[in-house]
Design a protein around this motif. Structure first.
Motif, PDB file in Angstrom:
ATOM      1  N   LEU A  15       0.829  -1.211   0.000  1.00 32.72           N
ATOM      2  CA  LEU A  15       0.000   0.000   0.000  1.00 32.72           C
ATOM      3  C   LEU A  15       0.864   1.261   0.000  1.00 32.72           C
ATOM      4  N   ARG A  16       1.954   1.222   0.765  1.00 32.83           N
ATOM      5  CA  ARG A  16       2.902   2.353   0.778  1.00 32.83           C
ATOM      6  C   ARG A  16       3.399   2.661  -0.630  1.00 32.83           C
ATOM      7  N   GLU A  17       3.717   1.603  -1.345  1.00 32.44           N
ATOM      8  CA  GLU A  17       4.245   1.749  -2.707  1.00 32.44           C
ATOM      9  C   GLU A  17       3.194   2.377  -3.624  1.00 32.44           C
ATOM     10  N   ALA A  18       1.971   1.869  -3.563  1.00 33.23           N
ATOM     11  CA  ALA A  18       0.885   2.432  -4.375  1.00 33.23           C
ATOM     12  C   ALA A  18       0.624   3.892  -4.016  1.00 33.23           C
ATOM     13  N   CYS A  19       0.655   4.178  -2.728  1.00 29.80           N
ATOM     14  CA  CYS A  19       0.384   5.549  -2.260  1.00 29.80           C
ATOM     15  C   CYS A  19       1.462   6.532  -2.702  1.00 29.80           C
ATOM     16  N   LYS A  20       2.714   6.092  -2.673  1.00 31.49           N
ATOM     17  CA  LYS A  20       3.805   6.969  -3.128  1.00 31.49           C
ATOM     18  C   LYS A  20       3.616   7.312  -4.604  1.00 31.49           C
ATOM     19  N   LEU A  21       3.243   6.331  -5.391  1.00 32.89           N
ATOM     20  CA  LEU A  21       3.015   6.560  -6.824  1.00 32.89           C
ATOM     21  C   LEU A  21       1.845   7.519  -7.041  1.00 32.89           C
ATOM     22  N   ALA A  22       0.765   7.330  -6.270  1.00 33.89           N
ATOM     23  CA  ALA A  22      -0.400   8.219  -6.389  1.00 33.89           C
ATOM     24  C   ALA A  22      -0.026   9.660  -6.050  1.00 33.89           C
ATOM     25  N   SER A  23       0.763   9.837  -4.997  1.00 33.36           N
ATOM     26  CA  SER A  23       1.157  11.199  -4.609  1.00 33.36           C
ATOM     27  C   SER A  23       2.125  11.805  -5.629  1.00 33.36           C
ATOM     28  N   ASP A  24       2.957  10.972  -6.233  1.00 33.20           N
ATOM     29  CA  ASP A  24       3.878  11.469  -7.271  1.00 33.20           C
ATOM     30  C   ASP A  24       3.137  12.063  -8.468  1.00 33.20           C
ATOM     31  N   VAL A  25       1.962  11.526  -8.793  1.00 34.72           N
ATOM     32  CA  VAL A  25       1.176  12.064  -9.914  1.00 34.72           C
ATOM     33  C   VAL A  25       0.744  13.508  -9.604  1.00 34.72           C
ATOM     34  N   LEU A  26       0.321  13.751  -8.369  1.00 40.75           N
ATOM     35  CA  LEU A  26      -0.110  15.104  -7.985  1.00 40.75           C
ATOM     36  C   LEU A  26       1.039  16.100  -8.030  1.00 40.75           C
ATOM     37  N   THR A  70      -8.647  10.482 -14.114  1.00 40.60           N
ATOM     38  CA  THR A  70      -8.621  11.319 -12.912  1.00 40.60           C
ATOM     39  C   THR A  70      -9.964  12.024 -12.772  1.00 40.60           C
ATOM     40  N   CYS A  71     -10.237  12.522 -11.564  1.00 40.36           N
ATOM     41  CA  CYS A  71     -11.363  13.443 -11.360  1.00 40.36           C
ATOM     42  C   CYS A  71     -10.772  14.839 -11.208  1.00 40.36           C
ATOM     43  N   ILE A  72     -11.284  15.805 -11.970  1.00 35.51           N
ATOM     44  CA  ILE A  72     -10.788  17.179 -11.882  1.00 35.51           C
ATOM     45  C   ILE A  72     -11.986  18.096 -11.658  1.00 35.51           C
ATOM     46  N   SER A  73     -11.998  18.758 -10.507  1.00 37.90           N
ATOM     47  CA  SER A  73     -13.164  19.519 -10.055  1.00 37.90           C
ATOM     48  C   SER A  73     -12.793  20.981  -9.844  1.00 37.90           C
ATOM     49  N   ILE A  74     -13.487  21.871 -10.565  1.00 33.79           N
ATOM     50  CA  ILE A  74     -13.158  23.298 -10.574  1.00 33.79           C
ATOM     51  C   ILE A  74     -14.210  24.120  -9.820  1.00 33.79           C
ATOM     52  N   GLY A  92      -7.167  32.251 -11.222  1.00 36.88           N
ATOM     53  CA  GLY A  92      -8.095  32.435 -10.113  1.00 36.88           C
ATOM     54  C   GLY A  92      -8.978  31.234  -9.853  1.00 36.88           C
ATOM     55  N   ASP A  93      -9.037  30.288 -10.819  1.00 40.96           N
ATOM     56  CA  ASP A  93      -9.792  29.047 -10.583  1.00 40.96           C
ATOM     57  C   ASP A  93      -9.134  28.260  -9.451  1.00 40.96           C
ATOM     58  N   ILE A  94      -9.966  27.603  -8.651  1.00 45.80           N
ATOM     59  CA  ILE A  94      -9.437  26.622  -7.693  1.00 45.80           C
ATOM     60  C   ILE A  94      -9.823  25.237  -8.202  1.00 45.80           C
ATOM     61  N   VAL A  95      -8.837  24.343  -8.208  1.00 42.48           N
ATOM     62  CA  VAL A  95      -8.989  23.054  -8.899  1.00 42.48           C
ATOM     63  C   VAL A  95      -8.540  21.919  -7.987  1.00 42.48           C
ATOM     64  N   ASN A  96      -9.390  20.898  -7.881  1.00 40.94           N
ATOM     65  CA  ASN A  96      -8.987  19.675  -7.186  1.00 40.94           C
ATOM     66  C   ASN A  96      -8.688  18.601  -8.226  1.00 40.94           C
ATOM     67  N   ILE A  97      -7.532  17.961  -8.086  1.00 45.28           N
ATOM     68  CA  ILE A  97      -7.211  16.785  -8.901  1.00 45.28           C
ATOM     69  C   ILE A  97      -7.125  15.577  -7.971  1.00 45.28           C
ATOM     70  N   ASP A  98      -7.909  14.560  -8.302  1.00 41.63           N
ATOM     71  CA  ASP A  98      -8.026  13.360  -7.466  1.00 41.63           C
ATOM     72  C   ASP A  98      -7.489  12.177  -8.275  1.00 41.63           C
ATOM     73  N   VAL A  99      -6.481  11.520  -7.715  1.00 39.07           N
ATOM     74  CA  VAL A  99      -5.771  10.444  -8.415  1.00 39.07           C
ATOM     75  C   VAL A  99      -5.750   9.190  -7.546  1.00 39.07           C
TER      76      VAL A  99
END
Length: 269
Positions: A15-26, A70-74, A92-99
């Motif tokens: 899980l640590r390995e998967a999580c590190k990869l997910a955070s690297d995308v952000l 990905t989910c991208i929410s503005i 000025g947009d605020i954007v969430n990227i969910d990976v």
């Protein structure tokens, strides 16, 4: 009541390995989040990076029919925004990227906010900062032996103290060898069915908070969720494992460690 999985040390390593990869995308996508880019283009960059560089599976793609990696929410989009070549970011947009990535059958799930151009109005800036702190308040609450709903209680109390509201319809969740499992992690104070946190439990904390009222509604595409009053919404998400002394934040980014507001190993007892 559904049993909450307790992950073995072997599983936690995966899980640590998967999580590190997910955070690297952000981290990777940050320089591309600027005025003029479309959310469709950002999704393609993330998708190619995940598949070609990281050799992982984007978990969102085709999940219950979701069409993108990905989910991208503005702005007023609370969550589950579908990336599109019609949606162009502006300053000025605020954007969430969910990976979320799947590596060797294990899931890593996280999201963060980006402010396009680095500046936005005062209220939205404060909202983005409060969303991050709301997550951190939750992370600082987690420790073995407490009721799960103590997390939601702390997040709600903080969020409302900042004059923002907590979205009720969406919650954090258990995650491991599946995208969503027990427990459900509410970000407000409610009945948790008596769940007591134990070492080895793995779940996300991901409060969605609104500048206006808490109500949200799903749009006609069946995915995109917007605030009912069209106020802005912000969200940060981490995946964690409960430890003997608090929790380990498995999706933490170096930028956060440098800030010092949370650490990878949270000692909360």
């Amino acid at each position: 009541k559904m049993a909450i999985p307790i992950r073995t040390e072997k599983e936690i390593v995966k899980l640590r390995e998967a999580c590190k990869l997910a955070s690297d995308v952000l981290v990777m996508i940050e320089p591309y989040v600027k005025a003029g880019v479309t959310t469709g283009e950002l999704d393609r960059i993330c998708h190619e990076y995940m598949v070609n560089e990281q050799k992982v599976i984007p978990a969102c793609l085709n999940y219950h029919g979701f069409p993108k990696a990905t989910c991208i929410s503005i702005n007023e989009v609370v969550c589950h925004g579908i990336p599109s070549d019609d949606k162009v970011l502006k300053n000025g947009d605020i954007v969430n990227i969910d990976v979320t990535v799947i590596k060797d059958g294990y899931f890593g799930d996280n999201s963060k906010m980006y402010i396009v151009g680095g500046e936005t109005n005062i209220r939205s800036k404060k909202l983005v900062e409060a969303a991050q702190e709301a997550l951190y308040v939750g992370l600082r609450t987690v420790k073995p032996g407490i009721r799960l709903n103590e997390v939601g209680k702390a997040v709600q109390k903080y969020t409302e103290s900042q004059t923002f509201s907590v979205v009720r319809e969406y919650c954090g969740h258990g995650v491991g060898t599946e995208f969503h499992c027990e427990p459900q992690v509410l970000h407000y104070y409610a009945d948790d069915g008596g769940v007591i946190l134990k070492p080895g439990m793995v779940f996300t904390i991901e409060p969605m908070i609104n500048a206006g009222k808490k109500e949200a509604r799903v749009m006609g595409d069946g995915w995109t969720v917007k605030t009912k009053d069209r106020s802005h919404s912000a969200q940060y998400e981490h995946q964690l494992v409960v430890t003997e002394t608090g929790c380990e934040v498995m999706t933490i980014r170096d930028e956060e460690i440098a800030e010092g507001r949370i650490s990878r190993i949270m000692v909360n007892v």
